[in-house]
Design a protein around this motif. Sequence first.
Motif, PDB file in Angstrom:
ATOM      1  N   ALA A   1      17.564  15.787  37.961  1.00  0.00           N
ATOM      2  CA  ALA A   1      17.921  14.436  38.388  1.00  0.00           C
ATOM      3  C   ALA A   1      19.047  14.564  39.404  1.00  0.00           C
ATOM      4  N   ASP A   2      18.834  13.989  40.586  1.00  0.00           N
ATOM      5  CA  ASP A   2      19.805  14.088  41.685  1.00  0.00           C
ATOM      6  C   ASP A   2      20.557  12.769  41.825  1.00  0.00           C
TER       7      ASP A   2
ATOM      8  N   LEU B   1      21.182   7.180  41.325  1.00  0.00           N
ATOM      9  CA  LEU B   1      20.072   8.118  41.218  1.00  0.00           C
ATOM     10  C   LEU B   1      19.308   8.177  42.539  1.00  0.00           C
ATOM     11  N   GLY B   2      19.124   9.387  43.073  1.00  0.00           N
ATOM     12  CA  GLY B   2      18.405   9.547  44.327  1.00  0.00           C
ATOM     13  C   GLY B   2      17.003  10.079  44.161  1.00  0.00           C
ATOM     14  N   GLU B   3      16.763  10.821  43.048  1.00  0.00           N
ATOM     15  CA  GLU B   3      15.452  11.430  42.889  1.00  0.00           C
ATOM     16  C   GLU B   3      15.371  12.138  41.543  1.00  0.00           C
ATOM     17  N   ILE B   4      14.154  12.164  40.978  1.00  0.00           N
ATOM     18  CA  ILE B   4      13.839  12.996  39.825  1.00  0.00           C
ATOM     19  C   ILE B   4      12.730  13.950  40.247  1.00  0.00           C
ATOM     20  N   ASN B   5      12.868  15.219  39.901  1.00  0.00           N
ATOM     21  CA  ASN B   5      11.844  16.214  40.210  1.00  0.00           C
ATOM     22  C   ASN B   5      11.387  16.894  38.931  1.00  0.00           C
ATOM     23  N   CYS B   6      10.063  17.053  38.783  1.00  0.00           N
ATOM     24  CA  CYS B   6       9.573  17.760  37.597  1.00  0.00           C
ATOM     25  C   CYS B   6       8.256  18.481  37.836  1.00  0.00           C
ATOM     26  N   SER B   7       7.676  18.370  39.027  1.00  0.00           N
ATOM     27  CA  SER B   7       6.374  18.989  39.263  1.00  0.00           C
ATOM     28  C   SER B   7       6.459  20.505  39.221  1.00  0.00           C
ATOM     29  N   CYS B   8       7.452  21.068  39.877  1.00  0.00           N
ATOM     30  CA  CYS B   8       7.579  22.530  39.903  1.00  0.00           C
ATOM     31  C   CYS B   8       9.006  22.899  40.291  1.00  0.00           C
ATOM     32  N   VAL B   9       9.947  22.563  39.426  1.00  0.00           N
ATOM     33  CA  VAL B   9      11.354  22.817  39.713  1.00  0.00           C
ATOM     34  C   VAL B   9      11.615  24.323  39.665  1.00  0.00           C
ATOM     35  N   GLY B  10      12.165  24.848  40.746  1.00  0.00           N
ATOM     36  CA  GLY B  10      12.464  26.274  40.799  1.00  0.00           C
ATOM     37  C   GLY B  10      13.883  26.569  40.341  1.00  0.00           C
ATOM     38  N   PHE B  11      14.075  27.754  39.798  1.00  0.00           N
ATOM     39  CA  PHE B  11      15.425  28.180  39.423  1.00  0.00           C
ATOM     40  C   PHE B  11      15.614  29.662  39.743  1.00  0.00           C
ATOM     41  N   THR B  12      15.042  30.088  40.871  1.00  0.00           N
ATOM     42  CA  THR B  12      15.093  31.506  41.237  1.00  0.00           C
ATOM     43  C   THR B  12      16.526  31.987  41.475  1.00  0.00           C
TER      44      THR B  12
ATOM     45  N   ARG C   1      23.217  17.466  41.229  1.00  0.00           N
ATOM     46  CA  ARG C   1      21.944  17.661  40.534  1.00  0.00           C
ATOM     47  C   ARG C   1      22.177  18.177  39.117  1.00  0.00           C
ATOM     48  N   ILE C   2      21.560  17.504  38.155  1.00  0.00           N
ATOM     49  CA  ILE C   2      21.530  18.011  36.790  1.00  0.00           C
ATOM     50  C   ILE C   2      20.187  18.703  36.584  1.00  0.00           C
ATOM     51  N   LEU C   3      20.208  19.971  36.166  1.00  0.00           N
ATOM     52  CA  LEU C   3      18.977  20.655  35.784  1.00  0.00           C
ATOM     53  C   LEU C   3      18.883  20.653  34.273  1.00  0.00           C
ATOM     54  N   LEU C   4      17.715  20.194  33.771  1.00  0.00           N
ATOM     55  CA  LEU C   4      17.507  20.100  32.338  1.00  0.00           C
ATOM     56  C   LEU C   4      16.296  20.909  31.924  1.00  0.00           C
TER      57      LEU C   4
ATOM     58  N   PRO D   1      20.806  19.487  29.180  1.00  0.00           N
ATOM     59  CA  PRO D   1      21.383  19.833  30.486  1.00  0.00           C
ATOM     60  C   PRO D   1      21.813  21.298  30.479  1.00  0.00           C
ATOM     61  N   VAL D   2      21.396  22.040  31.507  1.00  0.00           N
ATOM     62  CA  VAL D   2      21.705  23.467  31.575  1.00  0.00           C
ATOM     63  C   VAL D   2      22.877  23.720  32.513  1.00  0.00           C
ATOM     64  N   PHE D   3      22.828  23.106  33.684  1.00  0.00           N
ATOM     65  CA  PHE D   3      23.951  23.220  34.606  1.00  0.00           C
ATOM     66  C   PHE D   3      23.912  22.034  35.559  1.00  0.00           C
ATOM     67  N   VAL D   4      25.009  21.863  36.279  1.00  0.00           N
ATOM     68  CA  VAL D   4      25.108  20.851  37.329  1.00  0.00           C
ATOM     69  C   VAL D   4      25.433  21.580  38.621  1.00  0.00           C
ATOM     70  N   VAL D   5      24.678  21.296  39.662  1.00  0.00           N
ATOM     71  CA  VAL D   5      24.949  21.916  40.958  1.00  0.00           C
ATOM     72  C   VAL D   5      25.402  20.834  41.937  1.00  0.00           C
ATOM     73  N   HIS D   6      26.533  21.098  42.571  1.00  0.00           N
ATOM     74  CA  HIS D   6      27.078  20.188  43.571  1.00  0.00           C
ATOM     75  C   HIS D   6      26.641  20.709  44.929  1.00  0.00           C
ATOM     76  N   LYS D   7      25.793  19.940  45.620  1.00  0.00           N
ATOM     77  CA  LYS D   7      25.178  20.371  46.875  1.00  0.00           C
ATOM     78  C   LYS D   7      25.816  19.584  48.023  1.00  0.00           C
ATOM     79  N   LYS D   8      26.661  20.265  48.790  1.00  0.00           N
ATOM     80  CA  LYS D   8      27.388  19.575  49.855  1.00  0.00           C
ATOM     81  C   LYS D   8      26.738  19.860  51.213  1.00  0.00           C
ATOM     82  N   PRO D   9      26.338  18.793  51.943  1.00  0.00           N
ATOM     83  CA  PRO D   9      25.694  18.991  53.251  1.00  0.00           C
ATOM     84  C   PRO D   9      26.601  19.722  54.237  1.00  0.00           C
ATOM     85  N   ALA D  10      25.977  20.374  55.195  1.00  0.00           N
ATOM     86  CA  ALA D  10      26.730  20.997  56.285  1.00  0.00           C
ATOM     87  C   ALA D  10      27.521  19.915  57.025  1.00  0.00           C
TER      88      ALA D  10
END
Length: 354
Positions: A301-302, A317-328, A231-234, A239-248
């Motif tokens: 962008a995922d 590309l799997g998905e774009i999110n922009c409605s309410c992206v959280g960064f808590t 995931r790229i967070l912009l 681009p601010v950071f990239v998070v690598h999300k690995k499934p269990a």
Amino acid sequence: MHKAIVVFEVEGGSDKFIDGHRKDTMPIVKAIQDAGWHAEVVFYRPEWAEHLFEYVSENFDGYISRVNPGNIPGGEDGYFDLLSRLSEVGLVGMSTPEEMMAYGAKDALVKLKDTDLVPTDTAAYYEVDEFHETFPTSLSYGERVLKQNRGSTGTGIWRVQLADKDLAASVEPGTALPLDTRLKCTEAVDNHTETRKLGEFMDFCDQYIIGNNGMLVDMRFMPRIVEGEIRILLVGPHPVFVVHKKPAEGGDNFSATLFSGAKYTYDSPEKWQDLVDMFAAARPVIAENLGGDNIPLIWTADFMLDTDEDGNDTYVLGEINCSCVGFTSELDMGIQELVAKEAIGRVEAKHAEA
């Protein structure tokens, strides 16, 4: 110019902290205030719409929406109408309903299927009859992923495969599978697996199509999702950071949500420079296909890994999110300051043009 930005929220919902706000809302407000501007939060209720319009239009230069569409009382139509009216009278919208619908809707993938970003066999079903007529044939080509337009954190996203491996290996592509064909269906929200008959499962999925903005995206399952989603967070174009999300690990697990046990690794954009450069180069193509280059304020962008004919890594590309992206989880990275800077810059640029 008032030098003031309002932040919209709604009351209640699982995304709220003990103070009634999202954890990332007040940090944004404080960052705007620290920059010398006024900022405050207002809550949306349908019965307050006219009062909100009057108050916000008279006192603010722009709005930031921090509302999960699934939590909007009375549905999203009234809220989107309020935001659109505010934009029409000159407020800078971040993000506008048009941006949320263009970039955030799951069928954005279908609109991009003729680009290098998305497989060409990606489809969307807007009618129940179309879904029931087409999906039995679509499934004959291999494992699929169905994604509902509503929901979040993996709810209503299903990995669908034939339960009979011998049948999966022998079925002729393009053949409509019988309605009693047994399926293994794994939902991304928590990686639980159910065995269902094809007809029964399609009947169950009708709920995702019926109603306002209802639809299902039908996409090829990408086997390398087990290596993780990237995931790229912009913030705006940056681009601010990239998070690598690995499934269990184990079983049919494919979900990359924290709730499902996925492990997240945060990297600087430079560590994924090829992906970041590819996405930056593709942005004009994305804008052209999605109806405009009004970049959301906070968006993601995922991507999933794939392999080209020469054995090289590629990204789908799997998905774009922009409605309410959280960064808590990333407040210590200073994202709230970047959001404040970008938001203030957009308002100042609009007034400079006037």
